[in-house]
Design a protein around this motif. Structure first.
Motif, short mmCIF file in Angstrom:
data_model
loop_
_atom_site.label_atom_id
_atom_site.label_comp_id
_atom_site.label_asym_id
_atom_site.label_seq_id
_atom_site.Cartn_x
_atom_site.Cartn_y
_atom_site.Cartn_z
N SER A 1 4.97 41.06 27.58
CA SER A 1 3.77 41.35 28.01
C SER A 1 3.15 42.82 27.99
CB SER A 1 3.24 40.42 29.02
OG SER A 1 3.95 40.92 30.18
N THR B 1 5.44 31.73 20.81
CA THR B 1 5.34 33.12 20.40
C THR B 1 6.61 33.71 19.68
OG1 THR B 1 4.03 33.42 22.30
CG2 THR B 1 4.83 35.32 21.52
N GLN C 1 5.10 28.14 25.61
CA GLN C 1 4.39 29.48 25.15
C GLN C 1 5.58 30.53 24.41
OE1 GLN C 1 3.07 30.52 29.01
NE2 GLN C 1 1.04 30.72 28.15
N VAL D 1 2.81 39.26 19.70
CA VAL D 1 3.45 39.17 18.21
C VAL D 1 2.95 40.34 17.39
CG1 VAL D 1 3.01 37.89 16.06
CG2 VAL D 1 3.15 36.89 18.35
N ILE E 1 0.47 30.52 21.27
CA ILE E 1 1.03 31.63 20.78
C ILE E 1 0.15 32.98 21.42
CG2 ILE E 1 1.00 33.26 18.80
CD1 ILE E 1 1.48 30.80 17.08
N ALA E 2 0.86 34.15 22.04
CA ALA E 2 0.42 35.10 22.41
C ALA E 2 0.15 36.36 21.32
CB ALA E 2 1.16 35.86 23.59
#
Length: 244
Positions: free
Chosen positions: A121, A164, A160, A72, A67-68
């Motif tokens: 991102s 996420t 990922q 989130v 998880i990023a």
């Protein structure tokens, strides 16, 4: 609910949770469609939110190392903004609106990637993703294909992306449940009992799907996601047009 209907409900929850465990979406689209056959739109969205909260929560936990958290947090903030705006407008869904909104979403997965320059991102893009996807989650109950647009240029691998997105959806479904909390009063104690029992079923389905995900290549992941979402979306679109 009768015993056959309860068994069918559990089977749908397991299979759709497994599908979401593999592709990060699609399962939720199918589950909502099944619920709309038996419940008013706002009630179906609440029940869908509870089941998907369990399914996405278990998927996020099983893949928590991927998880990023910054992404989130930003997407969730945008979703909260949409929830406030829709509450102020007094939005209330119906089956036709939900079906049409979901029916057109799969078009997004076929648009060439080079047309989009979204990147979850990047803070501004993540916030925009939250506003758009959060609004659709409340208005239509789901928003998976829309969220995907903001992840195609992040350079994240399938694990990922799924992890996420699962964390984002946990928050989105929680907001959705709160938004339609009044509609939950239409359900009986027996119905809520069945929903509560479906939560561990959703977890088992997610765990089964997560095992398949680990053996799936990135190429196959993207290929099958595109086709499954398209077929499901086509069914919704036909239903929505017939209801007009």
């Amino acid at each position: 609910m009768t015993l056959p209907l309860t068994v069918a409900f559990f089977a749908v929850v397991f299979l759709t949770s497994a599908l979401s465990g593999i592709f990060g979406m699609a399962g939720g689209l199918i589950l909502l469609g099944c619920l709309l056959l038996a419940l008013p739109a706002s009630v179906a969205i609440v029940v869908h939110g509870v089941i998907q909260l369990a399914s996405n929560g278990s998927r996020a936990w099983l893949s928590r190392q991927y998880i990023a958290p910054r992404i989130v947090a930003l997407i969730a903030s945008g979703g909260a903004v949409s929830a406030v705006a829709l509450a102020w407008l007094g939005y209330h869904p119906d089956v036709t609106i939900v079906s049409l909104l979901i029916g057109v979403m799969p078009v997004l997965v076929w648009i060439p990637r080079r047309w989009f320059h979204f990147d979850a991102s990047r803070p501004g893009h993540a916030l925009a993703c939250g506003v758009i996807a959060g609004g659709l989650t409340i208005a239509a109950g789901v928003s998976g294909p829309t969220i995907d647009l903001f992840f195609i240029r992040t350079g994240m691998d399938r694990r990922q992306i799924v992890a996420t997105k699962a964390a984002v959806q946990v928050i989105a479904h929680a907001i959705k449940i709160i938004f339609y909390a009044g509609s939950a009063l239409a359900l009986s104690a027996g119905q809520w009992g069945a929903i509560a029992l479906a939560v561990p079923v959703a977890f088992l389905g997610t765990r089964a799907g997560n095992g398949v995900l680990r053996r799936l290549s990135n190429a196959h992941f993207r290929y099958w996601t595109r086709w499954i979402v398209t077929v499901v979306g086509a069914v919704y679109l036909v239903q929505g047009l017939m209801a007009l």
